[in-house]
Design an enzyme around this catalytic site. Structure first.
Site, PDB file in Angstrom:
ATOM      1  N   LYS A  96       7.765  -9.745  -0.471  1.00  0.00           N
ATOM      2  CA  LYS A  96       8.174 -10.899  -1.260  1.00  0.00           C
ATOM      3  C   LYS A  96       7.254 -11.122  -2.449  1.00  0.00           C
ATOM      4  O   LYS A  96       7.685 -11.634  -3.465  1.00  0.00           O
ATOM      5  CB  LYS A  96       8.278 -12.151  -0.399  1.00  0.00           C
ATOM      6  CG  LYS A  96       6.998 -12.647   0.189  1.00  0.00           C
ATOM      7  CD  LYS A  96       7.245 -13.956   0.918  1.00  0.00           C
ATOM      8  CE  LYS A  96       6.021 -14.373   1.704  1.00  0.00           C
ATOM      9  NZ  LYS A  96       5.680 -13.510   2.831  1.00  0.00           N
TER      10      LYS A  96
ATOM     11  N   LYS B 115       6.620  -0.574  -0.111  1.00  0.00           N
ATOM     12  CA  LYS B 115       7.128  -1.539   0.856  1.00  0.00           C
ATOM     13  C   LYS B 115       7.915  -2.659   0.170  1.00  0.00           C
ATOM     14  O   LYS B 115       7.514  -3.161  -0.876  1.00  0.00           O
ATOM     15  CB  LYS B 115       5.895  -2.105   1.561  1.00  0.00           C
ATOM     16  CG  LYS B 115       6.121  -3.110   2.623  1.00  0.00           C
ATOM     17  CD  LYS B 115       4.762  -3.510   3.209  1.00  0.00           C
ATOM     18  CE  LYS B 115       4.381  -4.921   2.801  1.00  0.00           C
ATOM     19  NZ  LYS B 115       4.983  -5.988   3.565  1.00  0.00           N
TER      20      LYS B 115
ATOM     21  N   LYS C   6      -6.073  -9.311  -1.839  1.00  0.00           N
ATOM     22  CA  LYS C   6      -5.445 -10.534  -2.338  1.00  0.00           C
ATOM     23  C   LYS C   6      -6.315 -11.238  -3.371  1.00  0.00           C
ATOM     24  O   LYS C   6      -5.808 -11.787  -4.333  1.00  0.00           O
ATOM     25  CB  LYS C   6      -5.130 -11.494  -1.173  1.00  0.00           C
ATOM     26  CG  LYS C   6      -3.970 -11.013  -0.317  1.00  0.00           C
ATOM     27  CD  LYS C   6      -3.297 -12.138   0.437  1.00  0.00           C
ATOM     28  CE  LYS C   6      -2.044 -11.592   1.138  1.00  0.00           C
ATOM     29  NZ  LYS C   6      -1.402 -12.566   2.012  1.00  0.00           N
TER      30      LYS C   6
HETATM   31  P1  ATP Z   1       3.555 -10.643   1.168  1.00  0.00           P
HETATM   32  O1  ATP Z   1       4.044  -9.772   0.052  1.00  0.00           O
HETATM   33  O2  ATP Z   1       3.231 -12.052   0.754  1.00  0.00           O
HETATM   34  O3  ATP Z   1       2.511  -9.999   2.020  1.00  0.00           O
HETATM   35  P2  ATP Z   1       5.622  -9.779   2.921  1.00  0.00           P
HETATM   36  O4  ATP Z   1       6.925  -9.577   2.251  1.00  0.00           O
HETATM   37  O5  ATP Z   1       4.768  -8.583   3.180  1.00  0.00           O
HETATM   38  O6  ATP Z   1       4.830 -10.862   2.099  1.00  0.00           O
HETATM   39  P3  ATP Z   1       4.733 -11.093   5.270  1.00  0.00           P
HETATM   40  O7  ATP Z   1       4.905 -12.579   5.380  1.00  0.00           O
HETATM   41  O8  ATP Z   1       3.401 -10.526   4.903  1.00  0.00           O
HETATM   42  O9  ATP Z   1       5.848 -10.550   4.259  1.00  0.00           O
HETATM   43  O10 ATP Z   1       5.181 -10.392   6.606  1.00  0.00           O
HETATM   44  C1  ATP Z   1       5.842 -11.033   7.663  1.00  0.00           C
HETATM   45  C2  ATP Z   1       6.193  -9.987   8.686  1.00  0.00           C
HETATM   46  O11 ATP Z   1       7.163  -9.085   8.167  1.00  0.00           O
HETATM   47  C3  ATP Z   1       5.010  -9.118   9.112  1.00  0.00           C
HETATM   48  O12 ATP Z   1       5.115  -8.869  10.499  1.00  0.00           O
HETATM   49  C4  ATP Z   1       5.195  -7.840   8.337  1.00  0.00           C
HETATM   50  O13 ATP Z   1       4.639  -6.719   8.988  1.00  0.00           O
HETATM   51  C5  ATP Z   1       6.725  -7.745   8.260  1.00  0.00           C
HETATM   52  N1  ATP Z   1       7.140  -7.036   7.044  1.00  0.00           N
HETATM   53  C6  ATP Z   1       6.981  -7.473   5.777  1.00  0.00           C
HETATM   54  N2  ATP Z   1       7.501  -6.598   4.903  1.00  0.00           N
HETATM   55  C7  ATP Z   1       8.012  -5.583   5.641  1.00  0.00           C
HETATM   56  C8  ATP Z   1       8.695  -4.343   5.330  1.00  0.00           C
HETATM   57  N3  ATP Z   1       8.948  -4.008   4.081  1.00  0.00           N
HETATM   58  N4  ATP Z   1       9.087  -3.549   6.350  1.00  0.00           N
HETATM   59  C9  ATP Z   1       8.824  -3.900   7.626  1.00  0.00           C
HETATM   60  N5  ATP Z   1       8.189  -5.020   7.987  1.00  0.00           N
HETATM   61  C10 ATP Z   1       7.786  -5.862   7.019  1.00  0.00           C
HETATM   62 MG    MG Z   2       2.611  -8.805   3.823  1.00  0.00          MG
END
Ligand code: ATP
Ligand code: MG
Length: 339
Positions: free
Chosen positions: A205, A202, A112
């Protein structure tokens, strides 16, 4: 019942399909078997530059979506992290037990901070895993036979849970048995969802484009379009093949998770049919799943007062547990009681 603790950051206006299938849907299911503590982690959300108005809006929106998905405030403590100040307090104590080098080995910080430029990254982002350790350890079970605290974690959080266990162990060693070591919990049916436009990475967001991501609160029209325009693969066969057909594989995995059927059953169902049919059905399935959640979320957000009352109630419940833990911690560390 075993305890479960999980948190989610309020860093977007809507959760996405990956959050839902990878984490939040399991939060709802875990309520049947666990005493659950679910936390909207606003303290974590300020480790990077943020807009105060957006944070406030997103914190309420996150809580509303969780309720709309089925988190039941009668059974579970649903709360906002900053409402329970013990999170920050325990984080300070734990930070004094964490080696500088130890913290520096956390790979998520490296990733990050690389993105923000190493010198622009805040100390808060650096110590984020220690706050996460505090989030978890505050809800350590009462002493007793077989009591456990489980933490659902994805791959990216595994290292932080390891640190949490190390810190708990270190605290116990120095100050006396206080924390039960938390365990990783791999929830049933959690699915890793990839980006609709780049199916080898993956869905996320921060990294996905709007076209690659399905938001829970998205309007039906755009949601349908995104699925219809999802990248598929050359060939016509609907077959689960991560290596050669990542696009179709992702769609099959989403479909299977939403409908609650094995992928193999879908492969049979779609034998001889085109990608278009699969996408059409999947879009409908997504709309059937997310439309009621969106409508309930909208209703909950119309009444801030009611929502804030639910969160205050959750904070009171979580706070009672956190206060008890912190009382023991203060005493063990050697702080004079307030009398
Ligand atoms: P960032 O990109 O800011 O890391 P993110 O989209 O990965 O955001 P998080 O807030 O990090 O979302 O994750 C929240 C929860 O959702 C965590 O438990 C993470 O493992 C799950 N998660 C996030 N993206 C995925 C995905 N593509 N598939 C399955 N689980 C996910
Ligand atoms: Mg994440």
């Amino acid at each position: 019942a075993p305890r479960v603790l999980s948190g989610i950051q309020p860093t977007a206006d809507s959760f996405h399909l990956g959050n839902y299938l990878g984490a939040l849907r399991q939060w709802v299911a875990l309520q049947d078997t666990h005493e659950a503590f679910y936390c909207v982690v606003d303290l974590h959300a300020i480790t990077v530059e943020h807009d105060p108005q957006a944070l406030r809006r997103r914190t309420r929106a996150a809580a509303a979506q969780l309720l709309a998905m089925g988190v039941d405030p009668e059974r579970s403590a649903l709360f906002v992290q900053s409402h329970v100040p013990e999170h920050a307090e325990l984080a300070w104590v734990l930070s004094c037990l964490t080696g500088f080098g130890e913290a520096g080995r956390m790979t998520q910080f490296k990733d990050k901070s690389a993105k923000h430029g190493a010198s622009a990254a805040s100390v808060g982002l650096f110590t984020y895993p220690i706050l996460m350790a505090a989030d978890i350890l505050l809800y350590t079970p009462e002493p007793g036979e077989g009591q456990v605290l489980q933490v659902p974690v994805g791959e990216d959080q595994r290292q932080h849970l390891e640190l949490t266990r190390d810190l708990a162990q270190r605290f116990n060693h120095r100050f006396g048995e206080t924390f039960v070591l938390p365990g990783a919990y791999i929830p049933q049916g959690a699915a890793k969802i990839t980006d609709l436009q780049e199916p080898r990475v993956k869905m996320s967001k921060s990294a996905s484009t709007p076209q690659g991501i399905v938001e829970v609160l998205e309007d039906p029209g755009p949601m349908r379009k995104k699925i219809m325009r999802a990248v598929t693969d050359t060939g016509t066969e609907i077959r689960y093949d991560e290596e050669n057909k990542p696009g179709v594989t992702n769609l099959l995995r989403i479909h299977a998770a939403l409908e609650g059927v094995p992928v193999a059953e879908l492969e049979q169902r779609y034998a001889g049919q085109g990608y278009g049919q699969l996408k059409k059905d999947l879009a409908q399935l997504l709309l059937d799943t997310f439309t009621p959640i969106r409508e309930r979320t909208e209703r909950l957000l119309e009444d801030d007062k009611q929502l804030d009352r639910i969160l205050a109630d959750g904070a009171a419940r979580a706070g009672a547990v956190a206060a008890r833990t912190m009382e023991v911690v203060r005493e063990r560390v050697g702080f004079v009681g307030r009398g």
